[in-house]
Design an enzyme around this catalytic site. Sequence first.
Site, PDB file in Angstrom:
ATOM      1  N   HIS A  15      -4.064   4.916   5.742  1.00 31.25           N
ATOM      2  CA  HIS A  15      -4.715   5.586   6.586  1.00 31.25           C
ATOM      3  C   HIS A  15      -5.719   4.565   7.697  1.00 31.25           C
ATOM      4  O   HIS A  15      -5.496   3.406   7.409  1.00 31.25           O
ATOM      5  CB  HIS A  15      -5.279   6.987   6.507  1.00 31.25           C
ATOM      6  CG  HIS A  15      -4.226   7.944   5.996  1.00 31.25           C
ATOM      7  ND1 HIS A  15      -3.422   8.680   7.054  1.00 31.25           N
ATOM      8  CD2 HIS A  15      -3.483   8.105   4.753  1.00 31.25           C
ATOM      9  CE1 HIS A  15      -2.677   9.361   6.475  1.00 31.25           C
ATOM     10  NE2 HIS A  15      -2.706   9.027   4.963  1.00 31.25           N
ATOM     11  N   ALA A  16      -6.503   5.271   8.342  1.00 33.24           N
ATOM     12  CA  ALA A  16      -7.574   4.634   9.026  1.00 33.24           C
ATOM     13  C   ALA A  16      -7.994   3.283   8.762  1.00 33.24           C
ATOM     14  O   ALA A  16      -7.961   2.167   9.196  1.00 33.24           O
ATOM     15  CB  ALA A  16      -8.396   5.455  10.041  1.00 33.24           C
TER      16      ALA A  16
END
Length: 92
Positions: A15-16
């Site tokens: 993810h980010a």
Amino acid sequence: MPTKSVVVGSAIGLHARPAAIISEAASELDSEVLIGNPGDEPVDASSALLIMTLGAGNGAVVEVSGDSEADVAAIAALVEQDLDAEDVPDPA
């Protein structure tokens, strides 16, 4: 083309934050490195957004490939780490 299958080590997957760390490292390399789910079209590892589209969660197997074996190994090593851990530097 060197390819390495690796298990995603980050607790929340790619993810980010992990994607940002991986993409920043990939953008600093001299060769293009790709990352993808086995059997699917790989994406450019220097794009955090494209990495996040893989939907690779913790424990998922992804393939890292590229023209340089050393660059593939460097990115694969990052993918295997828990990049959500407190001691991993923020790429910003």
